[in-house]
Design a protein around this motif. Sequence first.
Motif, short mmCIF file in Angstrom:
data_model
loop_
_atom_site.label_atom_id
_atom_site.label_comp_id
_atom_site.label_asym_id
_atom_site.label_seq_id
_atom_site.Cartn_x
_atom_site.Cartn_y
_atom_site.Cartn_z
N SER A 52 0.82 -1.22 0.00
CA SER A 52 0.00 0.00 0.00
C SER A 52 0.85 1.26 0.00
N PRO A 264 -4.25 -4.22 3.91
CA PRO A 264 -4.91 -3.39 2.92
C PRO A 264 -5.99 -4.17 2.18
N ARG A 397 -5.07 5.87 1.39
CA ARG A 397 -5.06 4.41 1.34
C ARG A 397 -4.83 3.79 2.71
#
Length: 501
Positions: A52, A264, A397
């Motif tokens: 990520s 993630p 993110r």
Amino acid sequence: MIVPSGPSTLPWPQQPSWRTFAGQLFRFYSRKSNFTVLLTRRGGTAAVDPESKVVYLDPDLLPVTDPDVLRHAPGDEHGRRALLLRAILAHEAGHVQFSGDKPPALLGQLWNALEDERMEHLMAARYPELAPAFDFLGDTLAEKVSPKWRFDSLEGCLAMRFEHDRAAPKWAPARPDEWADVWPLVQAAWTAPDSDRVTWIASCILGLLGLDQEDERDPFDGLVGAGDPDRQQPGDDGDGGPEGGRSPGGQGSGDPGDRPPPDPAPDPTDILTVGDVEGPARLVASVLRERARPGRTRPHETRGNLDLTRYIEGRSRLFRQRQEPTRPSELHVTWIVDRSGSMNEEGRMGCAVRALHMGIRAAQIADVPVRVIAFDDVVEEPVPFGLSPAAATSALRTIFPRGYTELAPAMRRALESPRRAGEQHLHIVICDGGLDAEDMAACGRLIGDHRDVRVLPVLIGEAANGSVAQAWQVSFGTLLLAHDHTQLAGVIRARLRAFRH
């Protein structure tokens, strides 16, 4: 890279200059420009997640209890902080540059301990200024962990990483004959040509010691790496790596009373690329950017300059008075987004993140300061004021559903930030849940104490139901309901237009 200087009333993690310095350090030493350094206490002292593109860094760094016994220790806290940041972030960057995939279980634990020193040797050879930084970091860790040493040979594979070049080492093997066989292998791992060779050497050491490579225990009690040795590793399996074994080896550790950063999403890039962001962002930018009105003159009975044309024509109000141009007040936008576990339902978190993406892009176009505060039962600020648009977008993110909903601490952090005269502040809250009575009351008090800030709650999911919305209405006054949370960006844009006009 210039080390930040100058006094500030803000804690160092909230100062843009220090955040910029940390990002520059990692970009320089990793040779990667697409990573975001996120200051958070959830990932241990340091952790890197290449999937990520996030580096987790604990703002508390590491405790320096006795600088007098540490090599290259600066004489003041400012210098020690700068040197620790350089060493820790360069360490994480070294794993990005030189480390391969980490093996599982006990083999991975030992590999991590050996790979750390091999990688630091390579980094110091490429960047000579890192040699004293790594010495300082190693001494800091050695002073911290030495009271817990058991002096067995497996532990020595880690302990000698810190102790081998100290003038007065504190570690000595309990079984010298056994250690005499292990020590040459440890040194060979430090000079191995690649991480795969380190894996093979680690396997040889475990075979020599009669230990099972697939043993799931942590023989180092969370001491592997540059993370705080008092903490357990943040991976789900406690494997000593910051990524829980998902990515190249790295350091870091996590507090057993704290939750680590979650894995993630399967493809986190989709969160920021699904749907049109540029179009809505430009519409929002046109609302955020309040245009100045130019100065002009108007007729007046007694003030201003005599207007001969009006005098000759026999008109009234013979003078023309000049009016000063109107200058728009500077708008600061704070997005406060709920990331509690319920935001994982029906794609709510993805929609909220896309709305944040739209808001950040709109602020960039309109040249308006923007930040993002994320909350569950813990408050973090992944996007502070002053962060570059690219880094801010990347930081989105790191927002994943977890924990339970507690809004007041996030509101307090946002509202108590310093504000200058003449600024306008708009706080947009995105939440999908009802608050308990105490939390709701605390939010109402905060709003009452900060009337100079406009707070706009946007309720989605169950929070948009009548009973929940009514309680919000009492405390917050202004309220926006988004029963269809897929239209979240659109309804926020419409309300911002009303706010500005």
